[in-house]
Design an enzyme around this catalytic site. Structure first.
Site, short mmCIF file in Angstrom:
data_model
loop_
_atom_site.label_atom_id
_atom_site.label_comp_id
_atom_site.label_asym_id
_atom_site.label_seq_id
_atom_site.Cartn_x
_atom_site.Cartn_y
_atom_site.Cartn_z
N GLU A 172 0.83 -1.23 0.00
CA GLU A 172 0.00 0.00 0.00
C GLU A 172 0.86 1.27 0.00
O GLU A 172 0.66 2.17 0.84
CB GLU A 172 -0.97 0.00 1.19
CG GLU A 172 -2.03 -1.06 1.09
CD GLU A 172 -3.14 -0.97 2.14
OE1 GLU A 172 -3.02 -0.18 3.10
OE2 GLU A 172 -4.15 -1.68 1.98
N GLU A 291 -5.58 -8.21 -0.53
CA GLU A 291 -6.28 -7.92 0.73
C GLU A 291 -7.74 -7.64 0.40
O GLU A 291 -8.03 -6.68 -0.33
CB GLU A 291 -5.68 -6.71 1.46
CG GLU A 291 -4.38 -7.01 2.16
CD GLU A 291 -3.87 -5.86 3.01
OE1 GLU A 291 -4.68 -5.15 3.64
OE2 GLU A 291 -2.64 -5.68 3.03
O1 AHR Z 1 -5.24 -5.85 6.92
C1 AHR Z 1 -5.12 -4.73 7.74
C2 AHR Z 1 -4.38 -3.60 7.05
O2 AHR Z 1 -5.16 -3.10 6.01
C3 AHR Z 1 -3.07 -3.94 6.40
O3 AHR Z 1 -2.01 -3.91 7.28
C4 AHR Z 1 -2.92 -2.87 5.38
O4 AHR Z 1 -2.20 -3.30 4.25
C5 AHR Z 1 -4.35 -2.47 5.05
O5 AHR Z 1 -4.54 -1.11 5.10
#
Ligand code: AHR
Length: 501
Positions: A172, A291
Site C-alpha cells: 500500500e 487484501e
Molecule cells: O489488513 C489490515 C491492514 O489493512 C493492512 O495492514 C494494510 O495493508 C491495510 O490497510
C-alpha cells in the site's frame, strides 16, 4: 422472484488459479502471537504453534499465505526475526503502535506454513528500507548456499532454501498512512529497480507491484497507470485491496458493494491493457487482489483505543466478529473474483487468524470458525477448475454502488477432472425466494447436492461459547430435471450447488 441462468460448456472465462483462494497473516494484534503461535498452550507443538489453528487452516485449503504485512512490513527488519530467539530485539511497531517481540520470524513462519499446507507469499519492506534489504531477504530465503545470507540461513538451522516464488514489492505505498509512503513516480522507480535486482538473482520470481489501497484513494487510477508504466516489463501482478463496510446497517447497499469491486477490477484491467499497448510489450500483467474482506465492526473503536494504549504486545486489535450478513458479502466477493478470474489470478482474504479473520482463538483456550470461514472454505475447496461465463437474467435494484445490482449473485465453475459443476449463489433479497431455472448446455448432469448457509438473524454470530450458530447445512432447493436444474434459494441465503457430471 424468477431468474434464468444458462451455463454452457462452450462459454468459459479462464482456468482459475488456485491462488485465488489465498490468505494473509500480518504481525498485527493477535494474528501471530496467541493466534498461530502460543508456546505453553495445551495444543502447542514443539515449536509453539497451535495445532488446533493449524487444523482449521488446513481445512480451509488456502494455497498461499501472504506475510509479514501489511502496514507492518513497511518498517520491518526481517533480520530481527532470525537467529536464537533469546537474542532477537524487541522493536516498536509504528504501524500498529505495539511492541514486536520477533519471536516469530521467517524460519518459524515457513515451518508453520508447511504444517498448515500453504505456500508463502512474502513481502519486502519498500517503506523504511529498499532494494538492498530486499535482495538480502530474497537471497536468505531462496539461495541454496555458498553466499553470506544463504550460509547464515543454514547456520540458523535451515540448510535447504524455501524457494518462495511470489514476492510483494512493498505494501500500500499509495497510502499516506504507510511508513515511507511515496508518490507514484517515486514508488514506480523504486519498485522497478528492486524488481530488476531480484530478477538479477532469479528471473523466474513472480513479482507483485502495489496498486491502490482502495478505489476511493484520491490517486486512483492514475497511480496504477504511473506505476505500471515504470515497472511493466519487470513485474507480473499489480496488487489491489478493498475492504467492505456497513456502518449504515443497510443490507441492500452493503451487498451492492461487490459491483464496485467489479468496476475496480475492470478499470485496472483496462489500465494494464493501456500500459501494455503503450509499452509495446508482449508481457501479460494480472491482478493480485491480496487484501479483501469485511472490515468495520471494530474499526472505529480500534482507532480510538490505539491512541492511548502505549506499546502493548499482541493486543486485541481488528478483532471483528462477523455475522451472517457477512457470509452473504463474502460469497458475493468471491463470486466476483471467480467471474473475473481471467485477470484476477491471486486473491488473499485479509486476514487469517484473529485479525479480521475467519479463525479466532482464545489465549490458553479454544479456537473456532467465524461465520465467514464457511463461504471461504466452500469456495476454496470446490471452486477449482474453469470459471464459466454464465448468462443471467434476473431483476435488479438500484444502489449507491451501482444502478443495476442483480438480486441473484451467481458464479459457476467446471472441474473437468473431478467431473463436477459447482455454482455459488447468493440471494440478495431479504423477503423473496429466488426461483431460478438453470439450463445446462453441453453438460450431462447425474445428480445434485445443495449446501446452504442461512439464518433468520442477519446479526447472528459464531462465538467462543456458541461457535456453530451459523454453519452450512444440507439444502433441498436444487432439483434436476429437463434441461438442467431448478433452484429455490430462500431470502438472504448463500448456496453451493454441486452437480456430478
Ligand atoms: O489488513 C489490515 C491492514 O489493512 C493492512 O495492514 C494494510 O495493508 C491495510 O490497510
Amino acid at each position: 422472484m424468477k431468474a434464468r441462468v444458462t451455463a454452457s460448456a462452450a462459454y468459459t472465462v479462464a482456468d482459475i488459479d488456485r491462488r485465488l483462494y489465498g490468505s494473509f497473516l500480518e504481525h498485527l494484534g493477535r494474528a501471530v502471537y496467541t493466534g498461530i503461535y502460543e508456546p505453553g498452550h495445551p495444543l502447542a507443538d514443539d515449536q509453539g504453534m497451535r495445532q488446533d489453528v493449524i487444523d482449521l487452516v488446513r481445512s480451509l485449503d488456502t494455497p498461499i499465505c501472504r506475510y509479514p504485512g501489511g502496514n507492518f512490513v513497511s518498517a520491518y527488519n526481517w533480520e530481527d526475526g532470525i537467529g536464537p530467539k533469546e537474542g532477537r530485539p524487541k522493536r516498536l511497531d509504528l504501524a500498529w503502535h505495539t511492541t514486536e517481540s520477533n519471536q516469530v520470524g521467517i524460519h518459524e513462519f515457513a515451518d508453520w506454513a508447511e504444517k498448515a499446507g500453504t505456500e508463502m507469499m512474502l513481502a519486502v519492506n519498500l517503506g523504511s528500507r529498499g532494494l538492498d534489504a530486499a535482495r538480502a531477504f530474497v537471497e536468505y530465503v531462496n539461495h541454496p548456499g555458498g553466499s553470506y545470507w544463504s550460509d547464515l540461513r543454514a547456520k540458523n538451522g535451515r540448510r535447504d532454501p524455501w524457494n518462495c516464488r511470489l514476492w510483494c514489492l512493498g505494501n500500500e505505498m499509495d497510502g499516506p498512512w504507510q511508513i515511507g509512503h511515496k508518490s507514484a513516480a517515486e514508488y514506480g522507480h523504486l519498485a522497478n529497480e528492486t524488481a530488476k535486482a531480484l530478477r538479477g538473482f532469479d528471473p523466474t520470481l513472480e513479482l507483485v507491484v502495489c496498486g491502490s489501497s482502495h478505489s476511493n484513494m484520491p490517486s486512483y487510477p492514475q497511480w496504477e497507470a504511473t506505476v505500471l508504466e515504470a515497472t511493466y516489463d519487470q513485474i507480473d501482478y499489480i496488487s489491489l485491496h478493498m475492504y467492505f463496510e456497513n456502518y449504515e446497517k443497510n443490507t441492500a447497499e452493503f451487498l451492492a458493494l461487490p459491483e464496485k469491486l467489479d468496476r475496480y477490477i475492470g478499470t485496472v484491467s483496462g489500465i494494464i491493457d493501456y500500459v501494455k499497448a503503450k509499452s509495446r510489450s508482449k508481457r501479460d500483467v494480472k491482478i493480485s487482489f491480496d487484501e479483501w474482506n469485511v472490515w468495520y465492526h471494530e474499526r472505529k473503536q480500534d482507532a480510538e483505543r490505539m491512541k492511548t494504549w502505549g506499546w502493548p504486545e499482541a493486543p486485541r486489535l481488528l478483532e471483528d466478529i462477523y455475522n451472517f450478513e457477512d457470509v452473504l458479502q463474502v460469497g458475493c466477493i468471491i463470486n466476483t473474483f471467480i467471474r473475473r478470474s481471467d485477470v484476477v489470478r491471486i486473491a488473499c482474504i485479509a486476514q487469517l487468524v484473529n485479525v479480521i479473520a475467519p479463525i479466532m482463538t482464545e489465549p490458553g483456550g479454544v479456537a473456532w470458525r467465524q461465520t465467514i470461514y464457511w463461504p471461504f472454505m466452500l469456495a476454496s475447496k470446490n471452486g477449482r477448475g474453469t470459471a464459466l461465463q454464465l448468462a443471467v437474467e434476473v431483476p435488479t435494484y438500484s444502489a449507491a454502488a451501482a444502478d443495476r445490482v442483480p438480486w441473484l449473485d451467481i458464479a459457476g465453475v467446471h472441474d473437468a477432472n473431478a467431473g463436477t459443476l459447482t455454482f455459488f449463489a447468493v440471494n440478495r433479497h431479504g423477503s423473496e425466494a429466488m426461483e431460478a431455472d438453470l439450463s445446462l448446455e453441453g453438460f450431462a448432469a447425474k445428480s445434485v447436492e445443495h449446501t446452504i448457509i442461512r439464518h433468520d438473524d442477519l446479526e447472528a454470530r459464531n462465538t467462543r461459547d456458541a461457535p456453530e450458530t451459523v454453519v452450512p447445512a444440507r439444502g433441498n432447493g436444487a432439483v434436476l430435471g429437463g434441461k438442467g436444474l431448478t433452484l429455490t434459494l430462500p431470502p438472504y441465503s448463500y448456496s453451493m450447488v454441486r452437480v456430478a457430471l
